[in-house]
Structure formats: C-alpha cells, structure tokens
Design a protein around this motif. Structure first.
Motif, PDB file in Angstrom:
ATOM      1  N   LEU A   5       0.342  18.626 -34.380  1.00  0.00           N
ATOM      2  CA  LEU A   5       0.298  20.033 -33.991  1.00  0.00           C
ATOM      3  C   LEU A   5       1.250  20.894 -34.831  1.00  0.00           C
ATOM      4  CD1 LEU A   5      -1.012  22.442 -32.484  1.00  0.00           C
ATOM      5  CD2 LEU A   5       0.705  22.187 -30.666  1.00  0.00           C
ATOM      6  N   ILE A   6       0.754  21.735 -35.746  1.00  0.00           N
ATOM      7  CA  ILE A   6       1.530  22.689 -36.645  1.00  0.00           C
ATOM      8  C   ILE A   6       1.416  23.937 -36.129  1.00  0.00           C
ATOM      9  CG2 ILE A   6       1.961  23.595 -38.775  1.00  0.00           C
ATOM     10  CD1 ILE A   6       0.358  21.205 -40.013  1.00  0.00           C
ATOM     11  N   VAL A   7       2.509  24.604 -35.583  1.00  0.00           N
ATOM     12  CA  VAL A   7       2.518  25.917 -34.988  1.00  0.00           C
ATOM     13  C   VAL A   7       3.493  26.783 -35.930  1.00  0.00           C
ATOM     14  CG1 VAL A   7       3.527  27.557 -33.108  1.00  0.00           C
ATOM     15  CG2 VAL A   7       2.743  25.129 -32.579  1.00  0.00           C
ATOM     16  N   HIS A   8       2.824  27.728 -36.397  1.00  0.00           N
ATOM     17  CA  HIS A   8       3.347  28.443 -37.647  1.00  0.00           C
ATOM     18  C   HIS A   8       3.025  29.818 -37.429  1.00  0.00           C
ATOM     19  CE1 HIS A   8      -0.714  29.324 -39.481  1.00  0.00           C
ATOM     20  NE2 HIS A   8      -1.074  28.287 -38.790  1.00  0.00           N
ATOM     21  N   VAL A  22       3.181  21.568 -45.989  1.00  0.00           N
ATOM     22  CA  VAL A  22       3.358  20.705 -44.562  1.00  0.00           C
ATOM     23  C   VAL A  22       1.926  20.267 -44.231  1.00  0.00           C
ATOM     24  CG1 VAL A  22       3.949  20.976 -42.222  1.00  0.00           C
ATOM     25  CG2 VAL A  22       5.397  22.016 -43.920  1.00  0.00           C
ATOM     26  N   ARG A  23       0.929  20.975 -44.247  1.00  0.00           N
ATOM     27  CA  ARG A  23      -0.589  20.639 -43.835  1.00  0.00           C
ATOM     28  C   ARG A  23      -0.765  19.611 -45.014  1.00  0.00           C
ATOM     29  NH1 ARG A  23      -4.910  24.926 -43.018  1.00  0.00           N
ATOM     30  NH2 ARG A  23      -4.243  25.375 -45.146  1.00  0.00           N
ATOM     31  N   ALA A  24      -0.554  19.697 -46.145  1.00  0.00           N
ATOM     32  CA  ALA A  24      -1.207  19.019 -47.194  1.00  0.00           C
ATOM     33  C   ALA A  24      -0.568  17.561 -47.011  1.00  0.00           C
ATOM     34  CB  ALA A  24      -0.725  19.300 -48.641  1.00  0.00           C
ATOM     35  N   GLY A  25       0.941  17.593 -46.564  1.00  0.00           N
ATOM     36  CA  GLY A  25       1.756  16.247 -46.390  1.00  0.00           C
ATOM     37  C   GLY A  25       0.984  15.383 -45.161  1.00  0.00           C
ATOM     38  N   ALA A  26       0.883  16.468 -44.314  1.00  0.00           N
ATOM     39  CA  ALA A  26       0.483  15.825 -42.988  1.00  0.00           C
ATOM     40  C   ALA A  26      -1.252  15.314 -43.012  1.00  0.00           C
ATOM     41  CB  ALA A  26       0.271  16.871 -41.680  1.00  0.00           C
ATOM     42  N   THR A  27      -1.968  15.830 -43.809  1.00  0.00           N
ATOM     43  CA  THR A  27      -3.270  15.339 -43.893  1.00  0.00           C
ATOM     44  C   THR A  27      -3.499  14.350 -45.085  1.00  0.00           C
ATOM     45  OG1 THR A  27      -3.796  17.272 -45.050  1.00  0.00           O
ATOM     46  CG2 THR A  27      -4.362  17.418 -42.771  1.00  0.00           C
ATOM     47  N   GLU A  35      -4.962  13.221 -36.017  1.00  0.00           N
ATOM     48  CA  GLU A  35      -5.848  14.418 -36.403  1.00  0.00           C
ATOM     49  C   GLU A  35      -4.371  15.567 -36.308  1.00  0.00           C
ATOM     50  OE1 GLU A  35      -7.982  17.052 -32.992  1.00  0.00           O
ATOM     51  OE2 GLU A  35      -8.520  15.069 -33.102  1.00  0.00           O
ATOM     52  N   VAL A  36      -4.716  16.326 -37.343  1.00  0.00           N
ATOM     53  CA  VAL A  36      -3.623  17.651 -37.417  1.00  0.00           C
ATOM     54  C   VAL A  36      -4.447  18.725 -37.281  1.00  0.00           C
ATOM     55  CG1 VAL A  36      -2.552  18.835 -39.300  1.00  0.00           C
ATOM     56  CG2 VAL A  36      -2.744  16.138 -39.492  1.00  0.00           C
ATOM     57  N   THR A  37      -3.746  19.639 -36.258  1.00  0.00           N
ATOM     58  CA  THR A  37      -4.344  20.705 -35.720  1.00  0.00           C
ATOM     59  C   THR A  37      -3.227  21.762 -36.171  1.00  0.00           C
ATOM     60  OG1 THR A  37      -5.406  19.791 -33.737  1.00  0.00           O
ATOM     61  CG2 THR A  37      -5.313  22.106 -33.647  1.00  0.00           C
ATOM     62  N   ALA A  38      -3.765  22.873 -36.788  1.00  0.00           N
ATOM     63  CA  ALA A  38      -2.700  24.136 -36.976  1.00  0.00           C
ATOM     64  C   ALA A  38      -3.110  25.318 -36.339  1.00  0.00           C
ATOM     65  CB  ALA A  38      -2.926  24.407 -38.507  1.00  0.00           C
ATOM     66  N   LEU A  49       0.161  22.106 -26.938  1.00  0.00           N
ATOM     67  CA  LEU A  49       1.398  21.201 -27.090  1.00  0.00           C
ATOM     68  C   LEU A  49       1.261  19.851 -26.283  1.00  0.00           C
ATOM     69  CD1 LEU A  49       4.131  20.994 -28.367  1.00  0.00           C
ATOM     70  CD2 LEU A  49       4.830  22.435 -26.320  1.00  0.00           C
ATOM     71  N   LEU A  50       0.624  20.210 -25.154  1.00  0.00           N
ATOM     72  CA  LEU A  50       0.660  19.031 -24.250  1.00  0.00           C
ATOM     73  C   LEU A  50      -0.086  17.868 -24.878  1.00  0.00           C
ATOM     74  CD1 LEU A  50       0.411  20.819 -20.894  1.00  0.00           C
ATOM     75  CD2 LEU A  50       2.429  19.374 -21.473  1.00  0.00           C
ATOM     76  N   ALA A  51      -1.377  18.233 -25.561  1.00  0.00           N
ATOM     77  CA  ALA A  51      -2.152  17.479 -26.405  1.00  0.00           C
ATOM     78  C   ALA A  51      -1.429  16.565 -27.531  1.00  0.00           C
ATOM     79  CB  ALA A  51      -3.466  18.153 -26.532  1.00  0.00           C
ATOM     80  N   ALA A  52      -0.415  17.153 -27.943  1.00  0.00           N
ATOM     81  CA  ALA A  52       0.335  16.719 -29.308  1.00  0.00           C
ATOM     82  C   ALA A  52       1.129  15.590 -28.849  1.00  0.00           C
ATOM     83  CB  ALA A  52       1.000  17.991 -29.968  1.00  0.00           C
ATOM     84  N   ASP A  53       1.196  14.725 -30.090  1.00  0.00           N
ATOM     85  CA  ASP A  53       2.142  13.455 -30.196  1.00  0.00           C
ATOM     86  C   ASP A  53       3.521  13.882 -30.907  1.00  0.00           C
ATOM     87  OD1 ASP A  53       0.495  11.664 -28.633  1.00  0.00           O
ATOM     88  OD2 ASP A  53      -1.007  11.942 -30.113  1.00  0.00           O
TER      89      ASP A  53
END
Length: 152
Positions: A5-8, A22-27, A35-38, A49-53
């Motif tokens: 999870l990216i919280v921005h 950041v998103r480019a590196g994560a993906t 799975e990347v969620t922003a 947040l609870l669904a994030a690792d």
C-alpha cells in the motif's frame, strides 16, 4: 499475492515526482507476486492498511510537520490497526522546501508506536528533486515491495 500500500499526499509537482518514482520501483517487472495499491492519504482507510503486507508513506513537510492529510490517515487508522499491524514493513519519503526533519521525526514516532518495521532510511528531498532522489525513491518502492513479499 502480497500487497503493498502506498499512502501519499501529493499536492506539488515535487511530491508527485517522488510518488511516481516510488510506484515505478514497486511495480518493476522483476518484482513478482506483489499487488501495489496507491491511495491518497485522505482516501486511505483502515481496511486498506489491514489488507497490506507493507506500506510506503509519502508526504510534504509542512511547517515542520507531516501534511495534515497524512496525519488524518494516522488518526483514522491508529487504534483500529494498532494490534493487527505490528511488524508491518514500512518506508517513508518526504519533500520539503527548506527542511524535512520534523516531518520525518513525527512519522517515525507514530510508526514506532504502531510497532512497524522500517525497511530503509527515509528518503528526504529538500528543494528541487534530483536524479539521485528519484533513484532513492525508486529503490524505496522496490525494497518495500520485496518486503511485502517477505523477500527482505
């Protein structure tokens, strides 16, 4: 599948550049099984947040502190997530025109209070965003994604 999870909060071109790196590196194609969620800080929820690792947090430094949007995110998720996110890998990037120290300190204190585990030192950008800063943000995204998958 692991979830990052990216919280921005991206109110400026500079914070948008950091977020995109950041998103480019994560993906990156070499990172599999994540799975990347922003989510904008004002839209991110305790359920996200609870669904994030793992989580990456991004904020401008406003008057020596994190943005009000990121603070609201923490206010919203702190108690609902406190017991269930201990050990969560996290990363942080901050942009300021003059200074980032207060914002970094504030976020790290809350993350520590939640029992989260920092995967890399925060990326702190002051003034214009340089190639070095973009690279550091890319690495932050990639490493935190790998941490979500349990590979770091």
């Amino acid at each position: 599948m692991a979830r990052l999870l990216i919280v921005h909060h991206t109110p400026s071109p500079a914070t948008q550049e950091l977020f995109e790196a950041v998103r480019a590196g994560a993906t990156d194609d070499e990172i599999e099984g994540v799975e990347v969620t922003a989510r904008a800080a004002l839209a991110a929820t305790a359920s996200d947040l609870l669904a994030a690792d793992a989580v990456v947090l991004g904020t401008p430094a406003n008057i020596g502190y994190m943005s009000g949007a990121l603070k609201l995110f923490f206010d919203t998720v702190y108690y609902p997530c406190l017991n269930d996110t201990a050990g969560l890998p996290y990363g942080l990037y901050v942009h300021g025109n003059n200074d980032t120290a207060g914002a970094v300190r504030a976020v790290e204190q809350i993350a520590e209070g939640m029992g989260w585990a920092r995967v890399r030192p925060p990326v702190e950008a002051v003034g214009a965003v340089t190639g070095e800063v973009r690279e550091a943000c890319w690495e932050l995204g990639a490493v935190t994604a790998l941490a979500a998958a349990g590979e770091v």
